[in-house]
Design a protein around this motif. Sequence first.
Motif, PDB file in Angstrom:
ATOM      1  N   SER A  91      58.497  30.740  39.910  1.00  0.00           N
ATOM      2  CA  SER A  91      58.994  31.342  38.499  1.00  0.00           C
ATOM      3  C   SER A  91      59.655  32.596  38.876  1.00  0.00           C
ATOM      4  CB  SER A  91      57.845  31.638  37.769  1.00  0.00           C
ATOM      5  OG  SER A  91      57.077  32.796  38.315  1.00  0.00           O
ATOM      6  N   THR A  92      60.365  33.202  37.843  1.00  0.00           N
ATOM      7  CA  THR A  92      61.350  34.376  37.836  1.00  0.00           C
ATOM      8  C   THR A  92      60.564  35.758  38.082  1.00  0.00           C
ATOM      9  OG1 THR A  92      62.679  33.179  36.192  1.00  0.00           O
ATOM     10  CG2 THR A  92      63.140  35.742  36.666  1.00  0.00           C
ATOM     11  N   GLU A  93      59.574  35.814  37.533  1.00  0.00           N
ATOM     12  CA  GLU A  93      58.616  36.869  37.899  1.00  0.00           C
ATOM     13  C   GLU A  93      58.123  36.921  39.290  1.00  0.00           C
ATOM     14  OE1 GLU A  93      56.737  40.413  37.438  1.00  0.00           O
ATOM     15  OE2 GLU A  93      58.141  39.682  36.144  1.00  0.00           O
ATOM     16  N   GLU A  94      57.460  35.770  39.747  1.00  0.00           N
ATOM     17  CA  GLU A  94      57.385  35.834  41.211  1.00  0.00           C
ATOM     18  C   GLU A  94      58.016  35.775  42.238  1.00  0.00           C
ATOM     19  OE1 GLU A  94      54.700  31.956  41.414  1.00  0.00           O
ATOM     20  OE2 GLU A  94      52.787  33.326  40.933  1.00  0.00           O
ATOM     21  N   SER A  95      59.117  35.382  42.071  1.00  0.00           N
ATOM     22  CA  SER A  95      60.465  35.492  42.588  1.00  0.00           C
ATOM     23  C   SER A  95      60.944  36.974  42.810  1.00  0.00           C
ATOM     24  CB  SER A  95      61.528  34.357  42.326  1.00  0.00           C
ATOM     25  OG  SER A  95      61.210  33.407  42.343  1.00  0.00           O
ATOM     26  N   ARG A  96      60.852  37.710  41.870  1.00  0.00           N
ATOM     27  CA  ARG A  96      61.271  39.201  41.862  1.00  0.00           C
ATOM     28  C   ARG A  96      60.165  39.822  42.672  1.00  0.00           C
ATOM     29  NH1 ARG A  96      59.394  43.362  39.544  1.00  0.00           N
ATOM     30  NH2 ARG A  96      57.634  42.431  38.563  1.00  0.00           N
ATOM     31  N   GLN A  97      58.850  39.544  42.578  1.00  0.00           N
ATOM     32  CA  GLN A  97      57.953  40.161  43.502  1.00  0.00           C
ATOM     33  C   GLN A  97      58.152  39.797  44.937  1.00  0.00           C
ATOM     34  OE1 GLN A  97      53.938  39.606  42.039  1.00  0.00           O
ATOM     35  NE2 GLN A  97      54.377  39.458  39.844  1.00  0.00           N
ATOM     36  N   GLN A 118      67.479  32.461  45.473  1.00  0.00           N
ATOM     37  CA  GLN A 118      66.804  31.825  44.301  1.00  0.00           C
ATOM     38  C   GLN A 118      67.101  30.425  44.034  1.00  0.00           C
ATOM     39  OE1 GLN A 118      64.521  33.535  42.352  1.00  0.00           O
ATOM     40  NE2 GLN A 118      64.109  31.408  41.423  1.00  0.00           N
ATOM     41  N   ASP A 122      62.787  26.286  39.875  1.00  0.00           N
ATOM     42  CA  ASP A 122      61.473  26.204  39.934  1.00  0.00           C
ATOM     43  C   ASP A 122      61.080  24.680  39.729  1.00  0.00           C
ATOM     44  OD1 ASP A 122      58.846  26.315  40.329  1.00  0.00           O
ATOM     45  OD2 ASP A 122      58.278  27.346  38.325  1.00  0.00           O
ATOM     46  N   THR A 165      53.061  28.828  44.176  1.00  0.00           N
ATOM     47  CA  THR A 165      53.114  29.995  43.518  1.00  0.00           C
ATOM     48  C   THR A 165      52.448  31.110  44.406  1.00  0.00           C
ATOM     49  OG1 THR A 165      50.627  29.705  42.875  1.00  0.00           O
ATOM     50  CG2 THR A 165      52.015  28.953  41.327  1.00  0.00           C
ATOM     51  N   GLN A 174      51.710  40.213  46.595  1.00  0.00           N
ATOM     52  CA  GLN A 174      50.294  40.106  45.663  1.00  0.00           C
ATOM     53  C   GLN A 174      49.639  41.633  45.851  1.00  0.00           C
ATOM     54  OE1 GLN A 174      48.632  36.510  47.014  1.00  0.00           O
ATOM     55  NE2 GLN A 174      48.490  35.820  45.010  1.00  0.00           N
TER      56      GLN A 174
END
Length: 398
Positions: free
Chosen positions: A63-69, A89, A92, A119, A147
């Motif tokens: 997901s976009t948020e997890e890729s950013r992290q 990127q 997903d 994830t 994480q």
Amino acid sequence: MMETIRAAFVIARRDFTAIIFSKSFFFFLLGPLFPVLVAIAAGGLGKQVNQDIGRPDFGVAMSTEESRQLVAAHIGLSKSLGDFANLVQLPDENPADTDFASRLNDAADKPLTLIISGTLDNPRITGPPGDLNRWKGRIGLLVQMAQARPTPVDVELDIVTSTGGATKRDRLITAQGGQAILILLTMILAGMVLSNLVEEKTNKIIEILAAAIPMDAIFLGKLFAMLAMALVGITVWASLGFIAIWSLGGQLSNLPVPAVGWPLFGILMIFYFSMAYLLLGSLFLGIGAMATTVREVQTLSMPVTMGQLLVFFIAFSSITKLGEPIEWFATIFPFSSPFAMIARAAQMDNVWQHGLALLWQGMFTLIIIRFSVMLFRRNVMKSGNSGRKRSLLARFRR
């Protein structure tokens, strides 16, 4: 034309027989041992190419948020471990079907070594076994940093036969090795044409031959005689190399397979070495036509030697830049074309381009030979404008 070919064959047979059955030919066969040691010591010249080969591309299908992290964690980890990979990127998608890796490779702009999916709580990496074993530790550390976990993360491994990135790296290694072999052999063997011509000029043998045989035939005969001698030497060295590999228990089947396949790649290696040898040999014939002593040969050949090194560096640096302007220049420029094209043979499977390249290199070789013959006639045989002027002056004095 047929008379010139027959005369060239006579010269080639004469020179080839004289060289092969001479005592010095045995020491010539021992010659490559010293350049090989020098080449091993100077292996740092390929550092940039090795960096391009060794720095993989990891696809991120999260997901976009997890890729950013994950990208933020990669930046932080690179400061301590170095920039060990590129993160690309990707959409997903659900990796349930077996075509997951191939579909995401098609979606990427460049071939990928591994694909990170799932994830951050349940990460999954897809790739060939060798790459999974090599990178799973760093990817696990990367997910752990993303994480902010105090404990290591278990990463699920999804093994596939191969990926586009792994195949690309293997072919780059083959391209690098093939180009290095061509460069090394050309440096060892091409200069012998120059020494042979200067020796016969000093002994006045070349002038005797020129009185009976066209100069074009003499130059062609000498070039192909030296090329045949070089191919005999390469055959001996290759045979000894295969025997050594077999004796030490090595397996040639483990070598990365080029894009055109090993049989055609081997044939192209022979053709491109021949063209590189003929191109450089014809240029050395022109230098020998202008030089009258060994000292003059050394002076005139120095710019050619420096230019030869520059050509090698251009061809060597273009291996990882397929399709870019510098690679196109290396492919089109005649003196670097054989080295750039053998790298293409390792990475691209279309064969027609090699026919065009060999034709272009052959045409340029004939142009250089014709120019060398003109120089020889003007400087040695005393023909041309200067010769005619001296003849007219002599008649006037009579």
